[in-house]
Write a protein that holds these residues in place. Structure first.
Motif, PDB file in Angstrom:
ATOM      1  N   PRO A 136      21.838   0.449  17.027  1.00  0.00           N
ATOM      2  CA  PRO A 136      20.610   0.948  17.653  1.00  0.00           C
ATOM      3  C   PRO A 136      19.481   1.192  16.661  1.00  0.00           C
ATOM      4  N   LEU A 137      19.813   1.543  15.423  1.00  0.00           N
ATOM      5  CA  LEU A 137      18.774   1.767  14.415  1.00  0.00           C
ATOM      6  C   LEU A 137      18.047   0.470  14.087  1.00  0.00           C
ATOM      7  N   VAL A 138      18.785  -0.629  14.042  1.00  0.00           N
ATOM      8  CA  VAL A 138      18.165  -1.936  13.791  1.00  0.00           C
ATOM      9  C   VAL A 138      17.190  -2.276  14.907  1.00  0.00           C
ATOM     10  N   LEU A 139      17.604  -2.049  16.151  1.00  0.00           N
ATOM     11  CA  LEU A 139      16.721  -2.294  17.288  1.00  0.00           C
ATOM     12  C   LEU A 139      15.502  -1.385  17.229  1.00  0.00           C
ATOM     13  N   GLY A 140      15.702  -0.143  16.793  1.00  0.00           N
ATOM     14  CA  GLY A 140      14.586   0.794  16.665  1.00  0.00           C
ATOM     15  C   GLY A 140      13.600   0.380  15.585  1.00  0.00           C
ATOM     16  N   VAL A 141      14.104  -0.138  14.459  1.00  0.00           N
ATOM     17  CA  VAL A 141      13.215  -0.603  13.391  1.00  0.00           C
ATOM     18  C   VAL A 141      12.357  -1.763  13.880  1.00  0.00           C
ATOM     19  N   ASN A 142      12.970  -2.693  14.619  1.00  0.00           N
ATOM     20  CA  ASN A 142      12.206  -3.804  15.176  1.00  0.00           C
ATOM     21  C   ASN A 142      11.159  -3.313  16.169  1.00  0.00           C
ATOM     22  N   SER A 143      11.476  -2.252  16.898  1.00  0.00           N
ATOM     23  CA  SER A 143      10.504  -1.665  17.821  1.00  0.00           C
ATOM     24  C   SER A 143       9.305  -1.100  17.063  1.00  0.00           C
ATOM     25  N   SER A 144       9.566  -0.522  15.909  1.00  0.00           N
ATOM     26  CA  SER A 144       8.468  -0.019  15.080  1.00  0.00           C
ATOM     27  C   SER A 144       7.544  -1.156  14.651  1.00  0.00           C
ATOM     28  N   PHE A 145       8.129  -2.293  14.280  1.00  0.00           N
ATOM     29  CA  PHE A 145       7.313  -3.448  13.914  1.00  0.00           C
ATOM     30  C   PHE A 145       6.481  -3.927  15.096  1.00  0.00           C
ATOM     31  N   CYS A 146       7.087  -3.944  16.284  1.00  0.00           N
ATOM     32  CA  CYS A 146       6.339  -4.342  17.482  1.00  0.00           C
ATOM     33  C   CYS A 146       5.173  -3.387  17.724  1.00  0.00           C
ATOM     34  N   GLY A 147       5.415  -2.094  17.519  1.00  0.00           N
ATOM     35  CA  GLY A 147       4.348  -1.121  17.683  1.00  0.00           C
ATOM     36  C   GLY A 147       3.221  -1.326  16.690  1.00  0.00           C
ATOM     37  N   LEU A 148       3.570  -1.609  15.463  1.00  0.00           N
ATOM     38  CA  LEU A 148       2.540  -1.839  14.442  1.00  0.00           C
ATOM     39  C   LEU A 148       1.762  -3.126  14.715  1.00  0.00           C
ATOM     40  N   ILE A 149       2.456  -4.152  15.202  1.00  0.00           N
ATOM     41  CA  ILE A 149       1.778  -5.416  15.524  1.00  0.00           C
ATOM     42  C   ILE A 149       0.813  -5.214  16.689  1.00  0.00           C
ATOM     43  N   ALA A 150       1.279  -4.535  17.753  1.00  0.00           N
ATOM     44  CA  ALA A 150       0.399  -4.270  18.895  1.00  0.00           C
ATOM     45  C   ALA A 150      -0.791  -3.416  18.476  1.00  0.00           C
ATOM     46  N   ASN A 151      -0.548  -2.438  17.635  1.00  0.00           N
ATOM     47  CA  ASN A 151      -1.627  -1.584  17.134  1.00  0.00           C
ATOM     48  C   ASN A 151      -2.652  -2.394  16.354  1.00  0.00           C
ATOM     49  N   ASN A 152      -2.184  -3.317  15.530  1.00  0.00           N
ATOM     50  CA  ASN A 152      -3.085  -4.145  14.731  1.00  0.00           C
ATOM     51  C   ASN A 152      -3.949  -5.045  15.614  1.00  0.00           C
ATOM     52  N   TYR A 153      -3.332  -5.644  16.638  1.00  0.00           N
ATOM     53  CA  TYR A 153      -4.085  -6.508  17.552  1.00  0.00           C
ATOM     54  C   TYR A 153      -5.171  -5.732  18.287  1.00  0.00           C
ATOM     55  N   LEU A 154      -4.835  -4.535  18.756  1.00  0.00           N
ATOM     56  CA  LEU A 154      -5.813  -3.742  19.491  1.00  0.00           C
ATOM     57  C   LEU A 154      -6.928  -3.233  18.588  1.00  0.00           C
ATOM     58  N   ARG A 155      -6.612  -2.896  17.366  1.00  0.00           N
ATOM     59  CA  ARG A 155      -7.642  -2.453  16.428  1.00  0.00           C
ATOM     60  C   ARG A 155      -8.643  -3.575  16.165  1.00  0.00           C
ATOM     61  N   ARG A 156      -8.145  -4.798  16.054  1.00  0.00           N
ATOM     62  CA  ARG A 156      -9.049  -5.933  15.879  1.00  0.00           C
ATOM     63  C   ARG A 156      -9.927  -6.139  17.099  1.00  0.00           C
ATOM     64  N   ALA A 157      -9.332  -6.019  18.285  1.00  0.00           N
ATOM     65  CA  ALA A 157     -10.102  -6.225  19.508  1.00  0.00           C
ATOM     66  C   ALA A 157     -11.190  -5.170  19.677  1.00  0.00           C
ATOM     67  N   LEU A 158     -10.945  -3.967  19.165  1.00  0.00           N
ATOM     68  CA  LEU A 158     -11.901  -2.867  19.291  1.00  0.00           C
ATOM     69  C   LEU A 158     -12.740  -2.671  18.035  1.00  0.00           C
ATOM     70  N   ASN A 159     -12.587  -3.565  17.055  1.00  0.00           N
ATOM     71  CA  ASN A 159     -13.347  -3.488  15.788  1.00  0.00           C
ATOM     72  C   ASN A 159     -13.128  -2.165  15.063  1.00  0.00           C
ATOM     73  N   LEU A 160     -11.923  -1.651  15.141  1.00  0.00           N
ATOM     74  CA  LEU A 160     -11.606  -0.383  14.484  1.00  0.00           C
ATOM     75  C   LEU A 160     -11.241  -0.621  13.024  1.00  0.00           C
ATOM     76  N   THR A 161     -11.917   0.054  12.128  1.00  0.00           N
ATOM     77  CA  THR A 161     -11.584  -0.019  10.703  1.00  0.00           C
ATOM     78  C   THR A 161     -11.218   1.346  10.139  1.00  0.00           C
ATOM     79  N   GLN A 162     -11.476   2.402  10.884  1.00  0.00           N
ATOM     80  CA  GLN A 162     -11.173   3.757  10.421  1.00  0.00           C
ATOM     81  C   GLN A 162      -9.804   4.203  10.929  1.00  0.00           C
ATOM     82  N   ALA A 163      -9.306   5.272  10.318  1.00  0.00           N
ATOM     83  CA  ALA A 163      -8.076   5.961  10.756  1.00  0.00           C
ATOM     84  C   ALA A 163      -6.886   5.015  10.866  1.00  0.00           C
ATOM     85  N   ARG A 164      -6.685   4.196   9.861  1.00  0.00           N
ATOM     86  CA  ARG A 164      -5.546   3.269   9.883  1.00  0.00           C
ATOM     87  C   ARG A 164      -4.215   4.017   9.897  1.00  0.00           C
ATOM     88  N   LEU A 165      -4.088   5.002   9.017  1.00  0.00           N
ATOM     89  CA  LEU A 165      -2.835   5.751   8.940  1.00  0.00           C
ATOM     90  C   LEU A 165      -2.614   6.584  10.198  1.00  0.00           C
TER      91      LEU A 165
END
Length: 206
Positions: A43-72
């Motif tokens: 389950p930890l392996v599946l959870g780590v992959n979920s974290s990557f999916c979350g970071l990828i989705a976050n990156n795509y949305l930040r680009r769509a919204l032109n967000l450059t602040q508050a990365r962390l």
């Protein structure tokens, strides 16, 4: 009472009335170390992959919204929440029922693992990324947000490309969740096949 003679049949009934989860835990400890580690860390392996999916989705949305602040500020919850949610749901729906002897159907285990991987491990992170980045876009005025009347249409248009890009990740998560559930169910079958060291040899012949 001292000197009390216990009927062997009564002793057998007590043994058979033991909690199945207790028996499975004892047999789990007798498994090979590789099987134990796979059952515990899967389950930890599946959870780590979920974290990557979350970071990828976050990156795509930040680009769509032109967000450059508050990365962390946006990256931390998008890595932690999917990881914790996936691990907890998988533990509650697959691992724990197996250890309690309540999930004997192999197909049911496979479907549960696959759906948790795809839905909780991929679609859920993409969903929670929307309100998080919407709040940041509103705070930093990185993109003009619509009025309340057009809010739903706007976010559907923004998130649709993100979900399309995550389709392959969702398929991978479904496959990984199914694989982990199949391996755990195989380990569960191994536990069932182990003899109970406390049983009399007569019981095996009955």
């Amino acid at each position: 009472m001292a000197g009390e003679v216990i009927d062997p049949s009564l002793r057998k009934v007590r043994r058979l009335a033991r909690d199945p989860s207790e028996i499975l835990r004892e047999r789990f400890e007798r498994l090979e170390e590789t099987d134990q580690k796979l059952f515990q860390t899967g389950p930890l392996v599946l959870g780590v992959n979920s974290s990557f999916c979350g970071l990828i989705a976050n990156n795509y949305l930040r680009r769509a919204l032109n967000l450059t602040q508050a990365r962390l500020m946006s990256a931390v919850p998008m890595a932690v929440l999917p990881f914790m949610s996936t691990c907890l749901v998988y533990e509650a729906v697959v691992s724990q029922p197996l250890m309690e002897g309540d999930l004997n159907c192999a197909t049911c285990a496979f479907v549960r693992g696959g759906l948790i991987g795809a839905v909780v491990g991929c679609l859920y992170p993409a969903f929670i990324a929307i309100p998080l980045n919407a709040a940041l876009a509103d705070r930093y005025l990185s993109a003009p947000l619509p009025s309340k009347e057009n809010m739903l249409r706007y976010w559907l248009a923004v998130s649709k490309p993100v979900y399309k890009k995550l389709r392959f990740a969702a398929i991978l998560q479904f496959a990984l969740g199914t694989y982990l559930a199949s391996k755990q169910h195989g380990i569960y079958i191994k536990m069932l096949q182990l003899p109970d060291p406390g049983r009399d040899p007569e019981e095996f012949s009955e």
